[in-house]
Design an enzyme around this catalytic site. Structure first.
Site, mmCIF file in Angstrom:
data_model
loop_
_atom_site.group_PDB
_atom_site.id
_atom_site.type_symbol
_atom_site.label_atom_id
_atom_site.label_comp_id
_atom_site.label_asym_id
_atom_site.label_seq_id
_atom_site.Cartn_x
_atom_site.Cartn_y
_atom_site.Cartn_z
ATOM 1 N N LYS A 10 0.834 -1.195 0.000
ATOM 2 C CA LYS A 10 0.000 0.000 0.000
ATOM 3 C C LYS A 10 0.882 1.264 0.000
ATOM 4 C CE LYS A 10 -3.695 -2.486 2.437
ATOM 5 N NZ LYS A 10 -4.738 -2.420 3.499
ATOM 6 N N TYR A 50 -11.910 -3.042 -3.576
ATOM 7 C CA TYR A 50 -12.502 -3.100 -2.227
ATOM 8 C C TYR A 50 -14.032 -3.122 -2.268
ATOM 9 C CZ TYR A 50 -8.018 -2.473 0.182
ATOM 10 O OH TYR A 50 -6.760 -2.663 0.701
ATOM 11 N N PHE A 58 -15.572 2.797 7.243
ATOM 12 C CA PHE A 58 -14.183 3.136 6.897
ATOM 13 C C PHE A 58 -13.944 3.182 5.388
ATOM 14 C CE2 PHE A 58 -14.353 -1.495 7.496
ATOM 15 C CZ PHE A 58 -13.747 -1.960 6.339
ATOM 16 N N ARG A 86 -1.079 -14.460 4.291
ATOM 17 C CA ARG A 86 -1.924 -13.784 5.290
ATOM 18 C C ARG A 86 -1.269 -13.861 6.676
ATOM 19 N NH1 ARG A 86 -6.547 -10.708 4.038
ATOM 20 N NH2 ARG A 86 -7.509 -11.438 5.956
ATOM 21 N N THR A 92 -5.205 -7.530 10.674
ATOM 22 C CA THR A 92 -5.546 -6.274 9.987
ATOM 23 C C THR A 92 -5.121 -5.053 10.797
ATOM 24 O OG1 THR A 92 -7.443 -7.389 8.979
ATOM 25 C CG2 THR A 92 -7.456 -4.971 8.953
ATOM 26 N N ARG A 103 2.948 -6.497 9.420
ATOM 27 C CA ARG A 103 2.174 -5.447 10.093
ATOM 28 C C ARG A 103 2.606 -5.273 11.546
ATOM 29 N NH1 ARG A 103 -3.639 -7.399 7.524
ATOM 30 N NH2 ARG A 103 -3.634 -6.074 5.654
ATOM 31 N N HIS A 116 -1.560 -5.661 1.506
ATOM 32 C CA HIS A 116 -2.809 -6.399 1.297
ATOM 33 C C HIS A 116 -2.479 -7.783 0.762
ATOM 34 C CE1 HIS A 116 -6.733 -7.491 -0.463
ATOM 35 N NE2 HIS A 116 -6.009 -7.945 -1.465
ATOM 36 N N GLU A 127 -8.631 -11.008 -7.819
ATOM 37 C CA GLU A 127 -7.711 -9.878 -7.662
ATOM 38 C C GLU A 127 -6.564 -9.935 -8.672
ATOM 39 O OE1 GLU A 127 -8.625 -8.963 -2.950
ATOM 40 O OE2 GLU A 127 -6.816 -10.088 -3.455
HETATM 41 N N1 LIG Z 1 -12.217 -0.414 11.113
HETATM 42 C C1 LIG Z 1 -11.381 0.034 10.158
HETATM 43 N N2 LIG Z 1 -10.950 1.330 10.183
HETATM 44 C C2 LIG Z 1 -10.118 1.798 9.232
HETATM 45 N N3 LIG Z 1 -9.658 1.053 8.204
HETATM 46 C C3 LIG Z 1 -10.038 -0.243 8.141
HETATM 47 C C4 LIG Z 1 -10.928 -0.825 9.104
HETATM 48 N N4 LIG Z 1 -11.137 -2.125 8.786
HETATM 49 C C5 LIG Z 1 -10.414 -2.343 7.673
HETATM 50 N N5 LIG Z 1 -9.752 -1.230 7.274
HETATM 51 C C6 LIG Z 1 -8.889 -1.073 6.098
HETATM 52 O O1 LIG Z 1 -9.508 -1.780 5.030
HETATM 53 C C7 LIG Z 1 -8.645 -2.824 4.578
HETATM 54 C C8 LIG Z 1 -9.489 -4.018 4.143
HETATM 55 O O2 LIG Z 1 -10.110 -4.546 5.307
HETATM 56 P P1 LIG Z 1 -10.147 -6.137 5.539
HETATM 57 O O3 LIG Z 1 -10.394 -6.826 4.232
HETATM 58 O O4 LIG Z 1 -11.117 -6.372 6.650
HETATM 59 O O5 LIG Z 1 -8.679 -6.454 6.098
HETATM 60 P P2 LIG Z 1 -7.454 -7.242 5.447
HETATM 61 O O6 LIG Z 1 -6.654 -6.222 4.647
HETATM 62 O O7 LIG Z 1 -6.668 -7.746 6.635
HETATM 63 O O8 LIG Z 1 -8.011 -8.348 4.586
HETATM 64 C C9 LIG Z 1 -7.690 -3.083 5.747
HETATM 65 O O9 LIG Z 1 -6.481 -3.681 5.353
HETATM 66 C C10 LIG Z 1 -7.503 -1.691 6.311
HETATM 67 O O10 LIG Z 1 -6.550 -0.943 5.546
HETATM 68 MG MG LIG Z 2 -9.469 -8.255 3.112
#
Ligand SMILES: Nc1ncnc2c1ncn2[C@@H]1O[C@H](COP(=O)(O)OP(=O)(O)O)[C@@H](O)[C@H]1O
Ligand SMILES: [Mg+2]
Length: 149
Positions: A10, A50, A58, A86, A92, A103, A116, A127
């Site tokens: 990112k 996304y 968010f 992962r 996350t 992380r 990601h 993706e």
């Molecule tokens: N509660 C939150 N507040 C702010 N940003 C968030 C939140 N939840 C997720 N994100 C952002 O959105 C991205 C996608 O979320 P998610 O798919 O749940 O996590 P991951 O990237 O671990 O798969 C996260 O990596 C993070 O950058």
């Molecule tokens: Mg995700």
């Protein structure tokens, strides 16, 4: 089982100079890099990436963040690659990510979590298709794989 996963560094990861560190960790683990590119994401592509999060509190901040600077896209292949990457990325929320994860070692927050990775084989296929054509992904056969797995 041999599989492919999609990984994206990112804008915070690129900006903080962690591209090499992330690639080093995946190579060291025995995963194989099959494709790589760098770009600033358009809002349209970020929204496709996304789309599962559309409407969440968010979401707008996430799209603004992910389009705020250069990002690096990659395809990695290896045994159980989706789950392994992962685990290497960590939880996350960086404040909950374990030491030894990307992380957990470098991240600062929930949103700015550096990297990601796909969460399933199905997500990985979607993706990878969002960022790469078949011609941009090298074939594993061309990499002399017998000493890799
Ligand atoms: N509660 C939150 N507040 C702010 N940003 C968030 C939140 N939840 C997720 N994100 C952002 O959105 C991205 C996608 O979320 P998610 O798919 O749940 O996590 P991951 O990237 O671990 O798969 C996260 O990596 C993070 O950058
Ligand atoms: Mg995700």
């Amino acid at each position: 089982m041999m599989e492919r996963t999609f990984v994206m560094i990112k804008p915070d990861g690129v900006g903080r100079g962690l591209v090499g560190e992330c690639i080093r960790r995946f190579e060291q683990r025995g995963l194989v890099l099959l494709a790589i590119k760098m770009q600033c994401l358009s809002v349209e592509r970020a929204a496709l990436h996304y789309k599962e999060h559309e409407g969440k509190p968010f979401y707008e901040g996430l799209i603004a963040f992910i389009t705020s600077g250069p990002t690096l896209q990659m395809v990695w292949e290896g045994n159980d690659a989706v789950a392994q990457v992962r685990k290497m990325n960590g939880a996350t929320n960086c404040l909950e990510a374990g030491p030894g994860t990307i992380r957990g070692d470098f991240g600062l927050s929930m949103q700015k979590n550096l990297i990601h990775a796909s969460d399933s084989r199905e997500t990985a296929a979607r993706e990878i298709g969002l960022y790469f054509s078949d011609e941009e992904i090298v074939s594993t056969k061309s990499l002399c794989p017998e000493w890799l797995c």
